[in-house]
Design an enzyme around this catalytic site. Structure first.
Site, PDB file in Angstrom:
ATOM      1  N   GLY A  34       0.800  -1.221   0.000  1.00  0.00           N
ATOM      2  CA  GLY A  34       0.000   0.000   0.000  1.00  0.00           C
ATOM      3  C   GLY A  34       0.826   1.261   0.000  1.00  0.00           C
ATOM      4  O   GLY A  34       0.322   2.340   0.333  1.00  0.00           O
ATOM      5  N   SER A  35       2.098   1.173  -0.393  1.00  0.00           N
ATOM      6  CA  SER A  35       2.962   2.345  -0.304  1.00  0.00           C
ATOM      7  C   SER A  35       2.515   3.448  -1.239  1.00  0.00           C
ATOM      8  O   SER A  35       2.558   4.622  -0.897  1.00  0.00           O
ATOM      9  CB  SER A  35       4.418   1.958  -0.579  1.00  0.00           C
ATOM     10  N   ARG A  86      10.464   0.034   6.087  1.00  0.00           N
ATOM     11  CA  ARG A  86      10.997   1.384   5.965  1.00  0.00           C
ATOM     12  C   ARG A  86      10.255   2.300   4.990  1.00  0.00           C
ATOM     13  O   ARG A  86      10.471   3.509   4.977  1.00  0.00           O
ATOM     14  CB  ARG A  86      12.466   1.315   5.523  1.00  0.00           C
ATOM     15  N   THR A 112       7.083   3.552   4.267  1.00  0.00           N
ATOM     16  CA  THR A 112       6.265   4.696   4.677  1.00  0.00           C
ATOM     17  C   THR A 112       7.140   5.769   5.306  1.00  0.00           C
ATOM     18  O   THR A 112       7.005   6.955   5.014  1.00  0.00           O
ATOM     19  CB  THR A 112       5.180   4.234   5.671  1.00  0.00           C
ATOM     20  N   GLY A 160       7.139   2.937  10.687  1.00  0.00           N
ATOM     21  CA  GLY A 160       6.911   1.758   9.849  1.00  0.00           C
ATOM     22  C   GLY A 160       6.392   0.598  10.690  1.00  0.00           C
ATOM     23  O   GLY A 160       6.882   0.348  11.784  1.00  0.00           O
ATOM     24  N   VAL A 161       5.396  -0.129  10.167  1.00  0.00           N
ATOM     25  CA  VAL A 161       4.832  -1.261  10.909  1.00  0.00           C
ATOM     26  C   VAL A 161       4.563  -2.457  10.008  1.00  0.00           C
ATOM     27  O   VAL A 161       3.796  -3.333  10.365  1.00  0.00           O
ATOM     28  CB  VAL A 161       3.522  -0.890  11.630  1.00  0.00           C
ATOM     29  N   GLU A 171       6.252  -5.112   9.248  1.00  0.00           N
ATOM     30  CA  GLU A 171       6.597  -6.432   9.781  1.00  0.00           C
ATOM     31  C   GLU A 171       5.983  -6.696  11.145  1.00  0.00           C
ATOM     32  O   GLU A 171       5.781  -7.842  11.550  1.00  0.00           O
ATOM     33  CB  GLU A 171       8.127  -6.551   9.879  1.00  0.00           C
TER      34      GLU A 171
END
Lengths: 804, 288
Positions: free
Chosen positions: A513-514, A553, A555, A750-751, A753
């Site tokens: 979704g970047s 990394r 977002t 960033g989330v 993972e």
């Protein structure tokens, strides 16, 4: 609209941040219109297929390709002997794409064919005759470190038994290795001896983590084409196009400028496309030899056999605490099954040691990993990157230590949890930290304390159905990770005469979704609706450099980069407008497609009109900006210490289960999660990402198991490799803790993972809460659970071993 | 790449069995087993591929006298939804409800499930405990010949049956159970759908005043064929279904199966589950 009305038009403040924005690629994907690599065919294209080893570990005595070459429709058949300039690939350069003289695992590539059709290519493979001489197989890492173990990478000899056609070099592929240790990692802070002396309670256990694999719905593939001038165009599923452009150039012995990588929409990444695999280099060799485009697609069976796995780990952890609940020390030894070749799996200790050293405050920590060669599949990077494995051990010990000193597991965690402002023994600096709020939020929303006590009291009561509740916490990088010389990302932004924006970013979209989040951030700065933007992100000839999709990394890094470019564009626009309206830039803002007065919201001019005026004048100008963002993180020193990420993500998940003690079946009832995400940017996107991560963690904990026996994969198919299916997905209650990170884009971290990390650990704690039985090995399939409950699982102990 | 030379879609049973005379025919119905097995190279197509889906005598579910006749082409979905089956054969409904996925149930047929003769075939265990007979058709000379064979004698090994290459399974016949008849089916898989049985258990009989008679017990996935469990049946026949009888039957069940280790489970776990779940099913029957 009359002139009078227009003058008084007020644009109310609005924001895209935190809204539920559908993913920009969703309509095409949902309606089947997306053109994946599988859907792309080039004129004149041939189809490539690979002959894999029929043995697990053997010398190749001879290869006869004459019958395959003679088959009508076959254009090219290659073996290592046909590629004299073949260079080793992989993280340790221990891996020739086409095997030279020796096969070391089931997936090993011996020959490749390019033919008019896939069927002809398959038929040609069957005509290739290979003679082998079997070698002893090392099927597990404990055997690999025995003194008399056969070497997986001895000094190599070619098919003729000599070095004659081997290019000399210093890589392991060329010079071999005198032992089976592929990589080692040793880290320490404090003094664990002192830590143990201060301890009132100490526990030590061995944990065993199994093989799972990514199971991307789109199987691996690539199309390679050389033009008449020798330039290479690749359609590739890579998630690190710029690093791979340089690497592919090295493998082809050409200038990187000659390589262009185009990334069609990717049917799943999750870390699997972070390394270069033999098939990609072989596809290039075939295209070079055939002088035609060559397309290579895996079958599903090949996807299981020849794509990477999550790193399997054998781990012995010794932990201690004081009576008052203060953690004192941790000693960790792990044995990583490296498989036959080295990819990113071997480097998971980078992440694992951070969890051991810094998830909770631990004054003394000693960490050692040896990644050792075997004849098994090799592990790559996989969402969470070692953190699922580390967290599985740590969070079980948190419960066990709490029980030993008679403390509530929640209180024990809170006592040792990190706060904002702390710098850990490993040098990680927590500028924003919502960890304690994650723990208390997940606990209160799940009614953890009450259920934990009730379930414990119920353990010995009659009845075969037992309920359990368990929790686990996580820490992961959330602001990039400075591994390479740069952890940055570049952006080019251009605006057209209609105030539409084209965002050209180095960041790859791999389904996370970047492109939607980056669009939101840009439109937020420029006061435009999300419909005003187009994203270009898939062509190394167009997009600026980015290190790749990894370490949660994109977002954070690409977001800050996109904001930087948007701010420059906004600055330029406001400067023009300030001149026009005879005021200062600070008096103005952009909102709703207009230049407005910041104080009143009064619309002054349509942005598109202003841009046209700027363009169609004597001193014509366009609004085009560039920005490169480099996070303020640092490289680790030789002792693995340093503030490697610009921000850190935290979380806690509570798992509720029901165990049937007659069968070992576990029903996953509910997952309550609280994640410190900095700030929610796209609520719909982050919910999907957390839910997807939970399900991936659920598969790791309960159902997925890539069974390897003496190097042979027993279940390379979706019938016997069990992904979680829809009816098994539990109820979820996810809360977002917004710690507003100072460096993050709009405060976000960033989330990507994070959500998959806690599940297995929390599930293990829930099983113990339900039944009083601790399980130290994954996965928790019915038979494994039933055996554990009925005393049929001998307690494993792996005596810590350190590579010399 | 294959020896397949001819595709044939007969519209009558006579045409079909006449075609089978030469024996060199691969039969296609739902294709849910044939397609993956041929693609994986486990089955080689014979010279003729015969699609039997257009033969009217092989479809439908009907009451014929004291028997329910299920045509071989009845799909798993049709069976599961049919009022006759739902009323009289709950164990078969239960098996259909755990059969693969909706998509496969819509295409896969009961005839195919029988002829595939997998030890884990989902409908086979209920058919065994319901005393089903397999209808066979052939053309020895010039006339259609039909006969029935008890399903308990039909399977000879994994993927092997007594049906010859010249015969066609046209349906199954199941006696309509008498009043007081009970039947249960249990499939042990690790997920709600799309799973191959680790084990499966069928139990049936007449229950009167707590006593079970005319007992049928069958197990799947514990031997090369689905099988009737005669020792377990003896332990139950004519006895009061009390705790001691149930435990004795469960122990007999565990002792009479001889399963293997495979990717789905070990033999030990299979035997444990045969014991635990036979017991649970019998307790459930006793409470009915």
């Amino acid at each position: 609209m009359t002139v009078a009305e227009k003058k008084h038009r007020i644009i109310e403040p609005d924001s895209l941040i935190g809204k539920r924005i559908p993913k920009m690629d969703a309509p095409d994907k949902a309606s089947g219109r997306t053109r994946y690599i599988h859907d792309i065919d080039l004129p004149g294209q041939l189809h490539g297929k690979i002959l894999r080893s029929a043995r697990i570990h053997a010398l190749i005595k001879s290869i006869d390709t004459s019958a395959a070459k003679a088959l009508p429709g076959v254009h090219v058949v290659i073996t290592a002997a046909d590629i004299p300039d073949q260079r080793p690939i992989g993280v340790a350069k221990d891996h020739f794409p086409l095997k030279v003289g020796r096969v070391r695992s089931e997936r090993d590539e011996i020959a490749a064919v390019a033919a008019e059709s896939e069927e002809i290519a398959e038929a040609a493979l069957k005509l290739i005759k290979v003679e082998y001489e079997d070698l002893p197989v090392i099927g597990n890492p404990e055997d690999s470190i025995k003194p008399d173990a056969v070497l997986i990478h001895p000094e190599p000899h070619g098919a003729d038994g000599t070095h004659l056609h081997l290019k000399q070099g210093t890589s392991i592929a060329h010079r071999g290795k005198a032992d089976n240790v592929a990589m080692r990692f040793d880290y320490a802070h404090g003094d664990v001896v002192q830590g143990e002396a201060e301890s009132d309670a100490v526990v030590e256990d061995t944990f065993k983590l199994h093989y799972v694999t990514h199971c991307c719905m789109g199987v691996s593939g690539m199309i390679a084409e050389f033009d008449a001038a020798g330039n290479v165009q690749m359609y590739s599923n890579t998630q690190v196009p710029f690093l791979h452009k340089r690497e592919f150039a090295e493998y082809l012995n050409i200038d990187p400028a000659r390589i262009r990588i185009i990334q069609p929409p990717i049917g799943g990444g999750f870390g699997s496309k972070l390394d270069i695999y033999p098939f990609e280099v072989i596809c290039l060799y075939l295209a070079r030899a055939a002088k035609r485009p060559v397309k290579m697609l895996f079958t599903r069976e090949e996807e299981f056999l020849a794509s990477p796995t999550r790193q399997p780990v054998l781990l012995t952890l010794r932990s201690g605490c004081k009576k008052d609940g203060t953690l004192t020390f941790r000693t960790v030894h792990t044995l990583h099954d490296n498989g036959a070749y080295t990819s990113w799996g071997a480097t998971t200790p980078f992440v694992m040691m951070q969890t051991f050293s810094s998830l909770y405050r631990v004054p003394h920590c000693d960490y050692h990993t040896a990644a050792v060669y075997t004849n098994n599949p090799y592990a790559g990077s996989f969402r969470g990157y070692g953190n699922l494995q580390a967290t599985f051990a740590i969070e079980q010990h948190m419960d066990m230590l709490a029980a030993k000193i008679g403390m509530d597991p929640l209180e024990f965690r809170m006592k040792n949890a990190q706060d904002a402002g702390e710098v850990t023994g490993q040098g990680m600096s927590f500028k924003s930290c919502g960890f304690k709020e994650c723990i208390t939020t997940a606990a209160s929303r799940s009614d953890f304390a009450r259920k934990f006590a009730e379930n414990q009291a119920n353990q010995k009561k009659p009845g075969n159905i037992k309920r359990g509740i368990g929790m686990a916490s996580m820490l992961h990088v959330g602001g990039g990770a400075k591994i390479y010389p740069s952890d940055g990302c570049g952006t080019i932004l251009k605006m057209d005469d209609f105030a539409n924006v084209t965002l050209i970013t180095g960041a790859s979209e791999i389904g996370q979704g970047s492109e939607t989040v980056l669009s939101q951030l840009v439109c937020e700065e420029l006061g435009l609706p999300i419909s005003a933007i187009t994203v270009v992100n898939n062509d190394t000839a167009i997009t600026p450099w980015d290190v790749g999709v990894h370490a949660s990394r994109t977002t954070f890094i690409a977001g800050n980069s996109a904001i930087g470019a948007a701010k420059k564009a906004k600055g330029k626009i406001l400067a023009v407008a300030a001149k026009k309206f005879d005021c200062t830039e600070a008096d103005l803002d952009l909102r709703g497609g207009f230049v407005i007065r910041a104080a009143s919201g009064e619309a002054l001019v349509e942005l598109s009109k202003l841009l046209r005026n700027l363009h169609f004048q004597e001193k014509a100008e366009l609004v085009m900006t560039t920005f490169y963002y480099e996070p303020p993180s640092v490289h680790q020193d030789k002792g693995f210490k340093g503030d490697v990420s610009a921000a850190y993500a935290w979380g806690n998940q509570v798992v509720e289960i029901e165990v049937d003690t007659d069968t070992g079946f576990i029903r996953l009832l509910k997952v309550t999660g609280a994640h410190d995400v900095g700030r929610v940017l796209n609520r719909l996107g982050i919910e999907g990402q957390i839910e997807g991560g939970v399900v991936m963690g659920q598969g790791y904990a309960f159902t997925e198991d890539l069974m390897i026996e003496d190097g042979k994969m027993k279940n390379p198919n979706f019938r016997d490799y069990k992904l979680v299916t829809a009816p098994e997905i539990p109820e979820m209650d996810i809360a977002f803790i917004e710690s507003m990170d100072g460096e993050g884009p709009q405060g976000a971290k960033g989330v990507g993972e994070a959500p998959s990390i806690c599940m297995a650990a929390a599930a293990a704690n829930a099983i113990a809460n339900a039944t009083g039985t601790r399980m130290f090995e994954l996965p928790f399939t019915p038979e494994k659970v039933y055996r554990a409950l009925h005393g049929q699982t001998p307690k494993r102990y792996w005596k810590p071993w350190k590579a010399e | 790449m294959t020896e397949l030379k001819r595709y044939y879609a007969p519209t009558s049973l006579d045409q079909a069995v006449e075609c089978l005379k030469g024996g060199n025919v691969t039969i296609l119905a739902g294709g849910t087993d044939l397609t993956p097995q041929s693609q994986a190279g486990r089955i080689k197509f014979r010279e003729t591929l015969m699609n039997i889906r257009h033969i009217p005598q092989m479809s439908g579910i009907t009451l014929e006298g004291k028997e329910i006749r299920i045509g071989a082409l009845a799909t798993i979905t049709e069976i599961m939804e049919h009022p006759l089956v739902r009323e009289h054969l709950p164990a078969l409904v239960e098996a259909c409800d755990h059969f693969a996925s909706d998509q496969i149930r819509n295409a896969g047929t009961i005839g195919g499930n029988i002829c595939n003769a997998s030890p884990a075939g989902d409908t086979l265990v209920p058919l065994l405990v319901l005393d089903a007979c397999v209808e066979l058709a052939s053309m020895p000379e010039t006339k259609l010949y039909r006969h029935c064979m008890p399903i308990s004698t039909f399977f000879t090994g994994s993927g092997k049956t007594r049906k010859s290459l010249c015969e066609l399974v046209t349906g199954v016949r199941i006696p309509v159970p008498a009043a007081g008849h009970v039947s249960r089916f249990y499939k042990h898989g690790t997920r709600p759908a799309l799973d191959i049985s680790t084990i499966s258990i069928g139990v049936a009989g007449n229950l009167k005043d707590g006593v079970l008679s005319n007992v049928r017990v069958a197990f799947g996935a514990v031997a090369p064929t689905p099988l009737r469990a005669t020792a377990t049946e003896s332990a139950l026949e004519g006895r009061h279904l009390d705790a001691a009888t149930i435990e004795a039957a469960a122990v007999a069940a565990r002792d009479e199966v001889n399963p293997i280790d495979d990717v789905r489970a070990t033999a030990w776990y299979r035997k444990e589950m045969i014991h635990n779940m036979t017991k649970r099913m019998l307790e459930n029957v006793a409470q009915a």
